[in-house]
Design a protein around this motif. Sequence first.
Motif, PDB file in Angstrom:
ATOM      1  N   PHE A  48       0.821  -1.208   0.000  1.00  9.55           N
ATOM      2  CA  PHE A  48       0.000   0.000   0.000  1.00  9.55           C
ATOM      3  C   PHE A  48       0.861   1.267   0.000  1.00  9.55           C
ATOM      4  O   PHE A  48       2.060   1.209   0.229  1.00  9.55           O
ATOM      5  CB  PHE A  48      -0.900   0.020   1.246  1.00  9.55           C
ATOM      6  CG  PHE A  48      -2.158  -0.756   1.077  1.00  9.55           C
ATOM      7  CD1 PHE A  48      -2.122  -2.130   0.980  1.00  9.55           C
ATOM      8  CD2 PHE A  48      -3.375  -0.122   1.014  1.00  9.55           C
ATOM      9  CE1 PHE A  48      -3.281  -2.861   0.831  1.00  9.55           C
ATOM     10  CE2 PHE A  48      -4.542  -0.840   0.864  1.00  9.55           C
ATOM     11  CZ  PHE A  48      -4.497  -2.212   0.768  1.00  9.55           C
ATOM     12  N   LYS A  59       3.068   2.549   7.716  1.00  5.78           N
ATOM     13  CA  LYS A  59       2.002   2.807   8.693  1.00  5.78           C
ATOM     14  C   LYS A  59       1.348   1.527   9.200  1.00  5.78           C
ATOM     15  O   LYS A  59       0.550   1.575  10.122  1.00  5.78           O
ATOM     16  CB  LYS A  59       0.921   3.688   8.058  1.00  5.78           C
ATOM     17  CG  LYS A  59       1.309   5.134   8.005  1.00  5.78           C
ATOM     18  CD  LYS A  59       0.132   5.977   7.612  1.00  5.78           C
ATOM     19  CE  LYS A  59       0.473   7.445   7.675  1.00  5.78           C
ATOM     20  NZ  LYS A  59      -0.592   8.240   7.045  1.00  5.78           N
ATOM     21  N   GLN A  60       1.643   0.405   8.582  1.00  6.10           N
ATOM     22  CA  GLN A  60       0.985  -0.826   9.021  1.00  6.10           C
ATOM     23  C   GLN A  60       1.890  -1.676   9.914  1.00  6.10           C
ATOM     24  O   GLN A  60       1.510  -2.753  10.340  1.00  6.10           O
ATOM     25  CB  GLN A  60       0.527  -1.629   7.809  1.00  6.10           C
ATOM     26  CG  GLN A  60       1.660  -2.362   7.118  1.00  6.10           C
ATOM     27  CD  GLN A  60       1.359  -2.678   5.678  1.00  6.10           C
ATOM     28  OE1 GLN A  60       0.618  -1.956   5.040  1.00  6.10           O
ATOM     29  NE2 GLN A  60       1.914  -3.750   5.186  1.00  6.10           N
ATOM     30  N   LEU A  61       3.114  -1.189  10.208  1.00  6.22           N
ATOM     31  CA  LEU A  61       4.006  -1.947  11.090  1.00  6.22           C
ATOM     32  C   LEU A  61       3.421  -1.968  12.491  1.00  6.22           C
ATOM     33  O   LEU A  61       2.854  -0.993  12.947  1.00  6.22           O
ATOM     34  CB  LEU A  61       5.395  -1.292  11.117  1.00  6.22           C
ATOM     35  CG  LEU A  61       6.114  -1.200   9.773  1.00  6.22           C
ATOM     36  CD1 LEU A  61       7.393  -0.403   9.910  1.00  6.22           C
ATOM     37  CD2 LEU A  61       6.420  -2.589   9.236  1.00  6.22           C
ATOM     38  N   PHE A  62       3.557  -3.097  13.187  1.00  7.22           N
ATOM     39  CA  PHE A  62       2.982  -3.133  14.535  1.00  7.22           C
ATOM     40  C   PHE A  62       3.745  -4.022  15.504  1.00  7.22           C
ATOM     41  O   PHE A  62       3.517  -3.953  16.705  1.00  7.22           O
ATOM     42  CB  PHE A  62       1.526  -3.597  14.478  1.00  7.22           C
ATOM     43  CG  PHE A  62       1.367  -5.043  14.118  1.00  7.22           C
ATOM     44  CD1 PHE A  62       1.435  -5.437  12.799  1.00  7.22           C
ATOM     45  CD2 PHE A  62       1.173  -5.995  15.098  1.00  7.22           C
ATOM     46  CE1 PHE A  62       1.310  -6.772  12.464  1.00  7.22           C
ATOM     47  CE2 PHE A  62       1.048  -7.335  14.766  1.00  7.22           C
ATOM     48  CZ  PHE A  62       1.112  -7.726  13.439  1.00  7.22           C
TER      49      PHE A  62
END
Lengths: 267, 285
Positions: free
Chosen positions: B89, B94-97
């Motif tokens: 995307f 921003k989707q690292l967690f």
Amino acid sequence: MNGRSLALGQYYPARSALHTLDPRVKLLLMLALVTAIFFINNLAVMVAAGLLVPVLATVAKVPYSWVIRGLRPLLFILILTFFIHVFFTPGARLAAIGPLTATRAGLRNGAFYSLRLGLVVLFSSFVTLTTTPVQLTDAIESIFGPLKKFRLPVHEVALMMTIALRFIPTLLSEAETIMQAQKARGADFESGHIFKRAKSFVPLLIPLFISAFRRADELALAMEARGYAGGEGRTRLHVLKVRAADVVWLIGGLAVIALVVGVRWAV
Amino acid sequence: MLVELGAVGYTYLPRSEAAAQALADVSLTVGSGEFIALIGPTGSGKSTLVQIMAGLVKPTSGRVKFEGNDIWLEKARLPERRRLVGLVFQEPEKQLFEMTVEDDVAFWPRNAGVSAEAVPEMTRAALEAVGLDYPSYRERSPFTLSGGEMRRVAIAGIVVMNPRVLILDESTVGLDARGRMDLAGRIRALNQKDTAIVMVSHDMDEVAESADRVIMLAQGGIVFDGPPREAFKQTDLLAGIDLELPQVARIAARLRRQGLLGGRLPLTLAEIESDILTAFGKVPE
């Protein structure tokens, strides 16, 4: 992105007398009207007050279906209230289902109390139907403004409410994107038992929190960079001003409400 | 064909007043080993299209086939079929967690039930494919990395799936010039190992350097599908969607106007170099 953000809240955009009415007047009238409903002690008057709903809807140019939709979350409680009264009010026997006896007085009470509850919700919904959230917080700030003298942070609380409301759609669309991104690498948000499913939301919630905090930080910085200093001495783009029409509405509204309340002692 | 879209359409909020058509009648195929650039102005439907191509969004009309199978016909097999296509995307960092880089990249293999012994090796390969050294990065928290490193970790989280088609939605935007070039080179290297690439990009230099096929999207429909050299001849189309020619081509056009250069339209640095050398009567190496 999806449509959820569009359907957020109840606000129905239209140009009507109710939409342009000062939000403070709307709030006050709504409070008065809801209080008045509790003074009504007669089913006929309650039904008459109920007739105000279609009248207000017509004035506000909001479709009836949209108004009724506001009752949906309450439907269960309304029905429950109705049946409890029908079966548990002592009086002349009407019909019996097993051990339960419906009474004539119960039917009357059931109709009365569920109508009361429904009307309270419907009347208050007219405020949110015709007022944007931002106008609403402005009105709240204005009404509670005098409390600033007692060092209550009225402006700051109103600002927080506005910012929170403003970012709900942003957060929703971001949650949607992150969910898709995690799905793209094999995350599964739909299946499994409750604990597994709760755990599966970690990859959604952590990025969402991180970006919410980052955004809050950036917003605070951006506001300071532009010299935002809060309530004292701040001027507004939309100043709430009472116009002649607002006064007419206020007086007329209070008169109708007085009439509704007055019936209690007149009859 | 790896991916096949047949007359795909997508409408937001169908059957409502706010209905908005994002895509209409889009047909395309992605074959093994292709390098496709997807270009078009903001709001032309690129992001929706790539999510449909990755099997994440169901089109409101038309068919999506992965290796010949209509993926929305057998929903039960959807998660397993999605492995074919990996989608990175926009701003994927921003989707690292996870707590460590290794855990974050290993998210897919662990979810997909890859045996525990095989996971570290896959993770290592994926990190190295994006240019990060496995031993020195694996234990670090992704949130202590620089923006560029986070981007690479996030891309590794998709590369680890070994997709046959890798879709990158503006994945080099926001990186510094050197990071961009390096990442573009690594994407080309993946392509040479037979991964088909679909790259959404606004950077025509990048498109000219890498792509062997260009798909132009405008207002939810495909307006051009062909080789880059043909694409950059469509000056009216390009102007209509607010895109400029690659820098090399613009320089060549000026030299041509001065009568200094003739012949073909060069698109890459290597091409214009040899054209200029030839014009000066020297033999390109």
